[in-house]
Design an enzyme around this catalytic site. Structure first.
Site, PDB file in Angstrom:
ATOM      1  N   LYS A 121       0.855  -1.193   0.000  1.00 31.16           N
ATOM      2  CA  LYS A 121       0.000   0.000   0.000  1.00 31.16           C
ATOM      3  C   LYS A 121       0.879   1.226   0.000  1.00 31.16           C
ATOM      4  O   LYS A 121       2.052   1.163   0.381  1.00 31.16           O
ATOM      5  CB  LYS A 121      -0.879   0.003   1.250  1.00 31.16           C
ATOM      6  CG  LYS A 121      -2.090   0.910   1.207  1.00 31.16           C
ATOM      7  CD  LYS A 121      -3.089   0.458   0.168  1.00 31.16           C
ATOM      8  CE  LYS A 121      -4.510   0.762   0.535  1.00 31.16           C
ATOM      9  NZ  LYS A 121      -5.394  -0.387   0.507  1.00 31.16           N
TER      10      LYS A 121
HETATM   11  N1  GLU Z   1      -7.445  -0.146  -2.661  1.00 28.29           N
HETATM   12  C1  GLU Z   1      -8.243  -1.317  -2.724  1.00 28.29           C
HETATM   13  C2  GLU Z   1      -8.131  -2.110  -1.431  1.00 28.29           C
HETATM   14  O1  GLU Z   1      -7.838  -1.564  -0.402  1.00 28.29           O
HETATM   15  C3  GLU Z   1      -7.968  -2.146  -3.966  1.00 28.29           C
HETATM   16  C4  GLU Z   1      -6.581  -2.702  -4.061  1.00 28.29           C
HETATM   17  C5  GLU Z   1      -6.274  -3.333  -5.412  1.00 28.29           C
HETATM   18  O2  GLU Z   1      -7.169  -3.486  -6.210  1.00 28.29           O
HETATM   19  O3  GLU Z   1      -5.105  -3.660  -5.606  1.00 28.29           O
HETATM   20  O4  GLU Z   1      -8.416  -3.260  -1.379  1.00 28.29           O
END
Ligand code: GLU
Length: 436
Positions: A121
Site C-alpha cells: 500500500k
Molecule cells: N485499494 C483497494 C483495497 O484496499 C484495492 C486494491 C487493489 O485493487 O489492488 O483493497
C-alpha cells in the site's frame, strides 16, 4: 492561477489531521489470530515485519510556477503468494504507519480471496482538493517516476484507493511504460489496475468493491435467515465504495437513511436517493454538503441512528470506544480498511453485533483488479456480466470459508478470516522453505 485556491507547502500540511492509528489495530488482530491458530513461530516473525518500505520526496512545479516537494510512500509487506498488490491513496493521513497497516491488510485480503498476490500500500500525503487537475497529473507522474522499478506488472501492482481513480491509474500506466522500451509498451499495461476502459481497464472494476460489499451482506443475511430487502442502512463516506454500495443495496430493496462524509451528515428516514446524491456530489467537487434531498444532522449522532446495517466506507478507526456502544444495527459491513478499532470491536461484540471484516467485505476491489490484470496479461477484453458473476462466486466462496472456519475454531468472523489467510501463507512458507 486561481486566486481563491490556497497554495500549499509541505510545511503547511494540516498537522491537526488525526493519525488513524491503524498499525496498532492490525498488529493486535494478527497477534490474536496467530495465538488461536498456533501459527508457526518462524512464519509469525516474518509476517510481523514488512519486506520493504519506500519513501520518496519529489519536486513538482505548481500552476503558479512555484516548486513544491511532496512525500510519497510504498510499503511492500509480503510477497510469498505472488506480486505485491494494493492501492495508492492521496490523503493527509498517509504516512509510514498507515501505509504499513494498509499493506499488511492487503496481504491478508489477497491470501483470503485465494489470489496469487502479496500485499502493499502507499500514496502521497496531500489533500488533493487543493490542487488543479494539471497539478495532480504532474504530481502523479513524478511520483511514478520516483518509484521507478520498485513497481512493475510482475513485482508490485498499485490500484485506486481513497482519492485516487481511473484517471490517476492511467497516468501511472502511461508514465511507467513511457520510461521503458517502446517494444514493451503494451506488455506493461498491467503495472496498475483500476484503469479507465480505454486504457486497458476492466468493465466492472469501478463498482467491484461496492458490489462485493453487497454480495457479502446478502451472504450474511442468508446465514442469519434474513433478507436485506426492507432493511435500513447508513453509509459513512460517499466515494467509490460508499456510492456503489448504495447503488447495489437500492437494487436489493434496502433504504439508505443517512450518509456522512468529511463535510456533512445527511439524514432522511424515508430514504435518500444515491443516484441524486451522486449527481450532487459530482457537481460540487465531490462533497455531499448542500444536497437538498435530505436534512443535515449532527455528525456525532450518526452511528447511533436506528438502522439495521452500518457501512463504514471512509477512513480507518471510525468505530471506536467513543461511539460503538451506541450502535443499534445488526451488522457492520466494513467497506473501508480498518474502520473498527480494538475497543470499538469489543463493544460491538458485547452487543452481539455482527462484523463482516474488511479483508472479506471490501475484497471485491482487489478481486476485480485480479481479473483486470489477467485480462491485460492475456490481451483479452471481458464483459461486465461475466466479471460480476465471477466476482460474486469468489466472494461467496470466501464468505463460506470464513463462516465455516469461525464455527470450527469457535471464533468471530474477523479472527476466522485471519486464520484462513494465515493458513495459506503458512503453507506456502512450509512447502517452499526459506532461501538460502
Ligand atoms: N485499494 C483497494 C483495497 O484496499 C484495492 C486494491 C487493489 O485493487 O489492488 O483493497
Amino acid at each position: 492561477m486561481n486566486p481563491d485556491k490556497p497554495t500549499m507547502t509541505t510545511a503547511t500540511v494540516d498537522k491537526t489531521v488525526r493519525k488513524e492509528g491503524m498499525y496498532e489495530v492490525v498488529m493486535e488482530q494478527f497477534a490474536h489470530a496467530a495465538d488461536i491458530m498456533d501459527l508457526d513461530p518462524g512464519v509469525r516473525k516474518i509476517l510481523a515485519k514488512t519486506n520493504s518500505e519506500i519513501v520518496v520526496h519529489f519536486p513538482v512545479k505548481l500552476d503558479n510556477g512555484k516548486i513544491e516537494v511532496f512525500t510519497g510512500y510504498r510499503v511492500q509487506h509480503n510477497n510469498a503468494l505472488g506480486p505485491y498488490k494494493g492501492g495508492l491513496r492521496y490523503h493527509q493521513t498517509v504516512d509510514i504507519d498507515s501505509a504499513r497497516a494498509l499493506a499488511i491488510w492487503m496481504t491478508w485480503k489477497t491470501a483470503l480471496a485465494g489470489l496469487p498476490y502479496g500485499g502493499a500500500k502507499g500514496g502521497i500525503q496531500i489533500d488533493p482538493k487543493l490542487y488543479s487537475q494539471n497539478e495532480l497529473e504532474r504530481i502523479t507522474r513524478r511520483f511514478t517516476y520516483a518509484l521507478g522499478d520498485n513497481i512493475g506488472p510482475d513485482l508490485d501492482i498499485p490500484a485506486p484507493d481513497i482519492n485516487t481513480n481511473a484517471q490517476i491509474m492511467a497516468w501511472i500506466a502511461d508514465t511507467y511504460s513511457s520510461t521503458k522500451s517502446p517494444a514493451t509498451r503494451f506488455s506493461n499495461l498491467h503495472v496498475v489496475t483500476g484503469k479507465p476502459l480505454g486504457a486497458g481497464g476492466l468493465e466492472g472494476r469501478d463498482r467491484a468493491t461496492g458490489f462485493g460489499v453487497v454480495v457479502t451482506l446478502k451472504a450474511w443475511a442468508k446465514r442469519r435467515n434474513k433478507s436485506v430487502k426492507g432493511m435500513k442502512y447508513i453509509v459513512q463516506g460517499f466515494g467509490n465504495v460508499g456510492y456503489w454500495t448504495a447503488h447495489f443495496l437500492l437494487k436489493e430493496g434496502a433504504t439508505l437513511i443517512a450518509v456522512q462524509d468529511a463535510t456533512a451528515t445527511l439524514f432522511d428516514p424515508k430514504g435518500i436517493d444515491p443516484e441524486a446524491l451522486l449527481a450532487h456530489s459530482d457537481a460540487n467537487g465531490r462533497t455531499i454538503k448542500g444536497f437538498t434531498g435530505a436534512k443535515e444532522m449532527e455528525p456525532k449522532e450518526f452511528f447511533a441512528l436506528d438502522c439495521d446495517i452500518v457501512v463504514p466506507a471512509a477512513l480507518g478507526n471510525q468505530i471506536t470506544g467513543e461511539n460503538a456502544g451506541s450502535i443499534k444495527a445488526m451488522v457492520v459491513a466494513e467497506g473501508a480498511n480498518g474502520p473498527t478499532n480494538t475497543e470499538g470491536e469489543r463493544l460491538l461484540r458485547e452487543k452481539n453485533i455482527d462484523i463482516i471484516p474488511d479483508i472479506l467485505c471490501n475484497s471485491g476491489g482487489v478481486i476485480g483488479s485480479y481479473y483486470e490484470w489477467l485480462q491485460n496479461k492475456r490481451s483479452e477484453i471481458w464483459k461486465i456480466a461475466e466479471v460480476l458473476e465471477m466476482l460474486e462466486e469468489k466472494l461467496e466462496d470466501a464468505f463460506t470459508k470464513v463462516a465455516d472456519t469461525a464455527a470450527e475454531f469457535k471464533v468471530d468472523w474477523r479472527t476466522s478470516a485471519y486464520i484462513v489467510a494465515l493458513r495459506r501463507l503458512e503453507k506456502a512458507y512450509k512447502e517452499r522453505g526459506i532461501f538460502p
